[in-house]
Motif scaffolding. Structure first.
Motif, short mmCIF file in Angstrom:
data_model
loop_
_atom_site.label_atom_id
_atom_site.label_comp_id
_atom_site.label_asym_id
_atom_site.label_seq_id
_atom_site.Cartn_x
_atom_site.Cartn_y
_atom_site.Cartn_z
N ASN A 84 0.85 -1.17 0.00
CA ASN A 84 0.00 0.00 0.00
C ASN A 84 0.90 1.24 0.00
O ASN A 84 1.03 1.92 1.02
N LYS A 85 1.56 1.47 -1.13
CA LYS A 85 2.51 2.57 -1.29
C LYS A 85 3.66 2.47 -0.27
O LYS A 85 4.26 3.48 0.09
N ASN A 86 3.95 1.25 0.19
CA ASN A 86 5.01 1.05 1.18
C ASN A 86 6.03 0.00 0.73
O ASN A 86 6.71 -0.59 1.56
N LEU A 87 6.13 -0.24 -0.58
CA LEU A 87 7.04 -1.27 -1.08
C LEU A 87 8.49 -1.02 -0.67
O LEU A 87 9.16 -1.97 -0.21
N PRO A 88 9.02 0.21 -0.76
CA PRO A 88 10.41 0.40 -0.32
C PRO A 88 10.64 0.02 1.16
O PRO A 88 11.65 -0.58 1.50
N GLU A 89 9.68 0.34 2.01
CA GLU A 89 9.79 -0.02 3.42
C GLU A 89 9.73 -1.53 3.62
O GLU A 89 10.50 -2.10 4.40
N LEU A 90 8.83 -2.21 2.91
CA LEU A 90 8.73 -3.68 3.01
C LEU A 90 10.02 -4.35 2.54
O LEU A 90 10.51 -5.29 3.17
N LEU A 91 10.58 -3.86 1.44
CA LEU A 91 11.84 -4.41 0.93
C LEU A 91 12.98 -4.19 1.91
O LEU A 91 13.78 -5.10 2.18
N ARG A 92 13.04 -3.00 2.46
CA ARG A 92 14.09 -2.67 3.43
C ARG A 92 13.99 -3.57 4.66
O ARG A 92 14.98 -4.12 5.14
N ASP A 93 12.78 -3.78 5.17
CA ASP A 93 12.58 -4.64 6.34
C ASP A 93 12.96 -6.09 6.05
O ASP A 93 13.58 -6.76 6.89
N ALA A 94 12.60 -6.58 4.87
CA ALA A 94 12.92 -7.97 4.51
C ALA A 94 14.43 -8.16 4.38
O ALA A 94 14.98 -9.17 4.84
N GLN A 95 15.10 -7.20 3.76
CA GLN A 95 16.55 -7.29 3.62
C GLN A 95 17.25 -7.17 4.97
O GLN A 95 18.21 -7.88 5.25
N LYS A 96 16.75 -6.30 5.82
CA LYS A 96 17.32 -6.11 7.15
C LYS A 96 17.18 -7.40 7.97
O LYS A 96 18.12 -7.82 8.64
N LEU A 97 16.02 -8.04 7.90
CA LEU A 97 15.79 -9.30 8.61
C LEU A 97 16.79 -10.37 8.18
O LEU A 97 17.33 -11.09 9.01
N SER A 98 17.05 -10.45 6.89
CA SER A 98 17.99 -11.45 6.38
C SER A 98 19.40 -11.19 6.88
O SER A 98 20.13 -12.12 7.21
N TYR A 99 19.79 -9.95 6.96
CA TYR A 99 21.17 -9.63 7.35
C TYR A 99 21.36 -9.49 8.86
O TYR A 99 22.48 -9.28 9.31
N GLU A 100 20.30 -9.67 9.64
CA GLU A 100 20.46 -9.72 11.10
C GLU A 100 21.22 -10.98 11.51
O GLU A 100 21.76 -11.06 12.60
N HIS A 101 21.27 -11.98 10.63
CA HIS A 101 21.95 -13.25 10.93
C HIS A 101 23.44 -13.20 10.60
O HIS A 101 24.15 -14.17 10.82
N VAL A 102 23.93 -12.08 10.10
CA VAL A 102 25.32 -11.98 9.68
C VAL A 102 26.30 -12.15 10.84
O VAL A 102 27.43 -12.57 10.65
N VAL A 103 25.86 -11.89 12.07
CA VAL A 103 26.73 -12.02 13.23
C VAL A 103 27.19 -13.46 13.41
O VAL A 103 28.36 -13.72 13.69
N LYS A 104 26.30 -14.42 13.24
CA LYS A 104 26.62 -15.84 13.43
C LYS A 104 26.88 -16.56 12.11
O LYS A 104 27.42 -17.66 12.10
N ALA A 105 26.51 -15.96 11.00
CA ALA A 105 26.64 -16.63 9.71
C ALA A 105 28.07 -16.59 9.20
O ALA A 105 28.79 -15.63 9.42
N ASP A 106 28.46 -17.66 8.53
CA ASP A 106 29.76 -17.69 7.85
C ASP A 106 29.65 -17.00 6.49
O ASP A 106 30.60 -16.40 6.01
N ASN A 107 28.47 -17.13 5.87
CA ASN A 107 28.26 -16.55 4.54
C ASN A 107 26.77 -16.42 4.29
O ASN A 107 25.99 -17.27 4.71
N ILE A 108 26.37 -15.37 3.60
CA ILE A 108 24.99 -15.20 3.15
C ILE A 108 25.04 -14.98 1.65
O ILE A 108 25.66 -14.03 1.18
N THR A 109 24.39 -15.89 0.91
CA THR A 109 24.37 -15.81 -0.54
C THR A 109 23.01 -15.30 -0.99
O THR A 109 21.98 -15.86 -0.61
N GLU A 110 23.01 -14.24 -1.79
CA GLU A 110 21.78 -13.68 -2.36
C GLU A 110 21.55 -14.26 -3.75
O GLU A 110 22.47 -14.33 -4.55
N GLN A 111 20.31 -14.65 -4.02
CA GLN A 111 19.95 -15.16 -5.33
C GLN A 111 18.66 -14.47 -5.78
O GLN A 111 17.59 -14.77 -5.24
#
Length: 184
Positions: A84-111
């Motif tokens: 609802n005119k909030n796509l940039p915010e939804l994308l930012r939140d989804a990407q942020k959620l994925s990269y919250e795991h970077v502390v414990k992750a050895d690697n994060i691969t984007e596809q």
């Protein structure tokens, strides 16, 4: 004299038992095999996809879904949101959620994911290491629909132990993304 013979016998026995080089046991890899995925259609009021029949499906509010895999002690959580005119915010939140795991992750691969015929566009994140989630994704039609998904196990994350199950469920996530269609 008997004590002397007994002592000599024990020394000979000890020396004879030490023949050959002693090596530690090699580390073993746990071999877990899961049945081939059989799929059936699952539909909400907003979208549909092909789900693995091993998964127990629970529908939540607002077209959200949980796919539980008791055999693997894991779950895929799918959350639906309307754009609802909030796509940039939804994308930012989804990407942020994925990269919250970077502390414990050895690697994060984007596809990146694109299915133009079904108007499904998104990103798949494969997480390696002892992170809480081994995979994340989001898909959208860029106009009305937005879905995020996460894979979690109900055990303390130990990548070596959960690896076979993680690979199996990552394939299920890709299948969900590839078969996803909007129902309107």
């Amino acid at each position: 004299m008997k004590l002397h013979k007994l002592f000599s016998f024990l020394i000979i026995l000890a020396l004879a038992s030490c023949s050959g080089e002693q090596l530690p046991k090699p580390k073993a890899m746990l071999r877990l095999e899961y049945p081939e995925a059989l799929r059936k259609s699952f539909k909400t009021s907003k979208y549909q996809f092909q789900q693995n029949t091993l998964a127990l499906v629970t529908e939540g509010s607002n077209s959200s879904v949980t796919l539980d895999y008791p055999l693997m002690d894991g779950s895929i959580f799918i959350t639906y949101k309307e754009v609802n005119k909030n796509l940039p915010e939804l994308l930012r939140d989804a990407q942020k959620l994925s990269y919250e795991h970077v502390v414990k992750a050895d690697n994060i691969t984007e596809q990146p994911f694109i299915n133009g015929s079904n108007r499904v566009y998104g990103m798949y994140y494969e997480v390696e290491g002892d992170a809480a989630s081994q995979a994340q994704f989001y898909v959208t039609d860029s106009i009305s629909h937005f879905i995020t998904g996460s894979l979690y196990f109900k055990v303390k994350p130990n990548y070596d132990s959960i690896y076979p199950a993680a690979v199996y469920l990552q394939k299920d996530i890709r299948s969900i993304m590839e078969s996803l269609e909007w129902t309107d």
